[in-house]
Motif scaffolding. Sequence first.
Motif, PDB file in Angstrom:
ATOM      1  N   ASN A   1      43.901   9.940  35.163  1.00 50.92           N
ATOM      2  CA  ASN A   1      43.713   8.809  36.082  1.00 50.92           C
ATOM      3  C   ASN A   1      45.019   8.207  36.580  1.00 50.92           C
ATOM      4  OD1 ASN A   1      40.897   8.962  35.867  1.00 50.92           O
ATOM      5  ND2 ASN A   1      40.872   7.645  34.045  1.00 50.92           N
ATOM      6  N   ILE A   2      46.163   8.590  35.983  1.00 51.70           N
ATOM      7  CA  ILE A   2      47.445   8.030  36.416  1.00 51.70           C
ATOM      8  C   ILE A   2      47.773   8.577  37.813  1.00 51.70           C
ATOM      9  CG2 ILE A   2      49.901   7.780  35.873  1.00 51.70           C
ATOM     10  CD1 ILE A   2      49.222   8.328  32.949  1.00 51.70           C
ATOM     11  N   PRO A   3      48.107   7.710  38.775  1.00 48.55           N
ATOM     12  CA  PRO A   3      48.364   8.175  40.156  1.00 48.55           C
ATOM     13  C   PRO A   3      49.597   9.077  40.261  1.00 48.55           C
ATOM     14  CG  PRO A   3      48.941   5.847  39.902  1.00 48.55           C
ATOM     15  CD  PRO A   3      48.240   6.253  38.648  1.00 48.55           C
ATOM     16  N   HIS A   4      49.567   9.966  41.260  1.00 47.07           N
ATOM     17  CA  HIS A   4      50.671  10.889  41.602  1.00 47.07           C
ATOM     18  C   HIS A   4      50.942  11.932  40.523  1.00 47.07           C
ATOM     19  CE1 HIS A   4      51.568   8.341  45.021  1.00 47.07           C
ATOM     20  NE2 HIS A   4      51.767   7.299  44.223  1.00 47.07           N
TER      21      HIS A   4
ATOM     22  N   LYS B   1      58.659   7.272  44.084  1.00 53.15           N
ATOM     23  CA  LYS B   1      58.482   6.025  43.340  1.00 53.15           C
ATOM     24  C   LYS B   1      58.740   6.252  41.848  1.00 53.15           C
ATOM     25  CE  LYS B   1      54.792   2.741  42.186  1.00 53.15           C
ATOM     26  NZ  LYS B   1      53.324   2.488  42.320  1.00 53.15           N
ATOM     27  N   ASP B   2      59.464   5.334  41.213  1.00 55.98           N
ATOM     28  CA  ASP B   2      59.657   5.399  39.762  1.00 55.98           C
ATOM     29  C   ASP B   2      58.316   5.104  39.096  1.00 55.98           C
ATOM     30  OD1 ASP B   2      60.339   5.116  37.087  1.00 55.98           O
ATOM     31  OD2 ASP B   2      62.054   3.821  37.456  1.00 55.98           O
ATOM     32  N   MET B   3      57.771   6.073  38.357  1.00 50.92           N
ATOM     33  CA  MET B   3      56.435   5.938  37.797  1.00 50.92           C
ATOM     34  C   MET B   3      56.400   5.272  36.423  1.00 50.92           C
ATOM     35  SD  MET B   3      54.367   6.830  40.066  1.00 50.92           S
ATOM     36  CE  MET B   3      52.875   6.828  39.075  1.00 50.92           C
ATOM     37  N   ARG B   4      57.538   4.884  35.887  1.00 53.24           N
ATOM     38  CA  ARG B   4      57.531   4.246  34.564  1.00 53.24           C
ATOM     39  C   ARG B   4      56.750   2.928  34.544  1.00 53.24           C
ATOM     40  NH1 ARG B   4      63.852   4.968  33.312  1.00 53.24           N
ATOM     41  NH2 ARG B   4      63.848   4.580  35.565  1.00 53.24           N
ATOM     42  N   PRO B   5      56.882   2.056  35.549  1.00 56.03           N
ATOM     43  CA  PRO B   5      56.050   0.845  35.558  1.00 56.03           C
ATOM     44  C   PRO B   5      54.547   1.161  35.598  1.00 56.03           C
ATOM     45  CG  PRO B   5      57.887   0.577  37.068  1.00 56.03           C
ATOM     46  CD  PRO B   5      57.879   2.010  36.648  1.00 56.03           C
ATOM     47  N   SER B   6      54.183   2.218  36.319  1.00 56.70           N
ATOM     48  CA  SER B   6      52.774   2.600  36.395  1.00 56.70           C
ATOM     49  C   SER B   6      52.250   3.047  35.030  1.00 56.70           C
ATOM     50  CB  SER B   6      52.581   3.728  37.410  1.00 56.70           C
ATOM     51  OG  SER B   6      52.925   3.300  38.711  1.00 56.70           O
ATOM     52  N   ILE B   7      53.099   3.694  34.253  1.00 54.52           N
ATOM     53  CA  ILE B   7      52.691   4.125  32.911  1.00 54.52           C
ATOM     54  C   ILE B   7      52.532   2.910  31.998  1.00 54.52           C
ATOM     55  CG2 ILE B   7      53.405   5.440  30.869  1.00 54.52           C
ATOM     56  CD1 ILE B   7      54.728   7.433  32.802  1.00 54.52           C
TER      57      ILE B   7
ATOM     58  N   ASP C   1      51.621  -0.039  33.030  1.00 53.04           N
ATOM     59  CA  ASP C   1      50.355  -0.639  33.474  1.00 53.04           C
ATOM     60  C   ASP C   1      49.166   0.137  32.917  1.00 53.04           C
ATOM     61  OD1 ASP C   1      51.786  -2.512  34.875  1.00 53.04           O
ATOM     62  OD2 ASP C   1      51.567  -1.504  36.830  1.00 53.04           O
ATOM     63  N   PHE C   2      49.264   1.463  32.951  1.00 50.55           N
ATOM     64  CA  PHE C   2      48.206   2.320  32.411  1.00 50.55           C
ATOM     65  C   PHE C   2      47.985   2.015  30.926  1.00 50.55           C
ATOM     66  CE2 PHE C   2      47.472   6.160  29.853  1.00 50.55           C
ATOM     67  CZ  PHE C   2      46.217   6.546  30.304  1.00 50.55           C
ATOM     68  N   ALA C   3      49.060   1.877  30.181  1.00 52.38           N
ATOM     69  CA  ALA C   3      48.949   1.589  28.745  1.00 52.38           C
ATOM     70  C   ALA C   3      48.305   0.226  28.522  1.00 52.38           C
ATOM     71  CB  ALA C   3      50.333   1.645  28.098  1.00 52.38           C
ATOM     72  N   HIS C   4      48.769  -0.769  29.266  1.00 48.99           N
ATOM     73  CA  HIS C   4      48.232  -2.124  29.121  1.00 48.99           C
ATOM     74  C   HIS C   4      46.735  -2.170  29.440  1.00 48.99           C
ATOM     75  CE1 HIS C   4      47.259  -6.207  30.625  1.00 48.99           C
ATOM     76  NE2 HIS C   4      48.024  -6.598  29.589  1.00 48.99           N
ATOM     77  N   ASP C   5      46.345  -1.530  30.556  1.00 50.51           N
ATOM     78  CA  ASP C   5      44.942  -1.551  30.990  1.00 50.51           C
ATOM     79  C   ASP C   5      44.016  -0.851  30.005  1.00 50.51           C
ATOM     80  OD1 ASP C   5      45.832  -2.871  33.223  1.00 50.51           O
ATOM     81  OD2 ASP C   5      45.730  -1.119  34.560  1.00 50.51           O
ATOM     82  N   ASN C   6      44.587   0.070  29.190  1.00 54.44           N
ATOM     83  CA  ASN C   6      43.764   0.817  28.240  1.00 54.44           C
ATOM     84  C   ASN C   6      44.011   0.424  26.783  1.00 54.44           C
ATOM     85  OD1 ASN C   6      42.248   3.096  29.846  1.00 54.44           O
ATOM     86  ND2 ASN C   6      44.304   2.974  30.747  1.00 54.44           N
ATOM     87  N   GLY C   7      44.626  -0.767  26.609  1.00 51.19           N
ATOM     88  CA  GLY C   7      44.823  -1.290  25.253  1.00 51.19           C
ATOM     89  C   GLY C   7      45.804  -0.478  24.418  1.00 51.19           C
TER      90      GLY C   7
END
Length: 300
Positions: free
Chosen positions: A238-241, A261-267, A269-275
Motif C-alpha cells: 500500500n506504500i505509494p510509488h 520525492k524522498d520517501m522516508r517521510p511516507s514510510i 506515516d505508513f508506520a504511524h497509520d498502522n500502529g
Amino acid sequence: MSIEVKDISKSYGEQKALDTVSFTIKRGEIVGFLGPNGAGKSTLMKILTTYLNADEGTALVNGSSVTSQQKEVQKSIGYLPEHNPLYLDLYVREYLAFNADVYKVPKARIEEVIQLTGLTPEANKKIGQLSKGYRQRVGLATALLHDPEVLILDEPTTGLDPNQLVEIRELIKNIGKNKTVFLSTHIMQEVEAICDRVIIINKGKIVADRKINSLSENKEQVIEVAFDYRVEEQLIQNIPHLVSYKNTFDFTWELTFSTDKDMRPSIFDFAHDNGLKTLQLNLKNKNLEAVFREMTKNED
C-alpha cells in the motif's frame, strides 16, 4: 578520440589479465578506471604507455599505435605509475631539470610545472625531505613537463592522508580542464569528486561504462526499514510509488521506489497509520560504490 582501445587481450601464462577489452575516451574527459585487485587495471595502463605489448587487439593514443608508433605515443602521454619512481637524493628543481633534458623541453618549463602543481613552497628541498603528498606532486610535475595531451595516472592518491587527498584531487581536476585524464584508483569518492565518467573492469573484462552524473540522476530510490513488529506483505504494497520490496530479515524490509520525492517521510506515516514504530531507516541509493559492488561481486 584521445584513447581508442579495441579488443585488447593480455595473458600471463595461463592467467588472462585482459579479455577483449574495448572502449574510447574523448579529448578533455577525466575517466576513472575501477576494479578489484588483479582485475587488469595496471596491465592495461602499461599497454597504453607502451611498457607492455598486448597479445591481441589494437590501441591508439592521439591516433598513434601503441605498438608501431611508440615514440609518438610516449611524446603525447604523461604517466604517473603506482609506485612513483623518484631520486630521493636530488633536489626538486634538479630532478625536474634532469627530466627536462630527457624530454628535450626548455628549462623555463620547469618553473611552469612547479607553479602548476603547487610545488613552489618545497621546490628548494631534496625529494627525500618531502611528504608523500608533495612527492606525488613531483611525479605529476614530471608527467606534465613535456605538456602531454593525455595523462595516465595509476593510483595517484595511494597512501595520502585526508588533507593530501583533497589537494591532489583538486590538482588533478584543474589539470583535467585542459587535458585528457585516465586514472585508476580504489577510492570511489575520488572518482565521484574528479571524474566525468567511470569504467569498471572485473576479471579482465569491462563490466560497466557510465557517466558519473547518470548515477546521481537515477530516480530509483532504495530504502531499508526495520519495524518493531512483523508486517504483512499485503500491507507493504500500500506504500505509494513502491516498485519492488523484499523482506530481508525478520522485521526488516528493503523497499524500492521510483520517484524524485524522498520517501522516508511516507514510510514514517505508513508506520504511524498502522500502529508501528520504525527502528531503522536507511537510504541506500545506487551510488558508485553500489554499482561497483554489483558489477564485481564473485558469483559461484
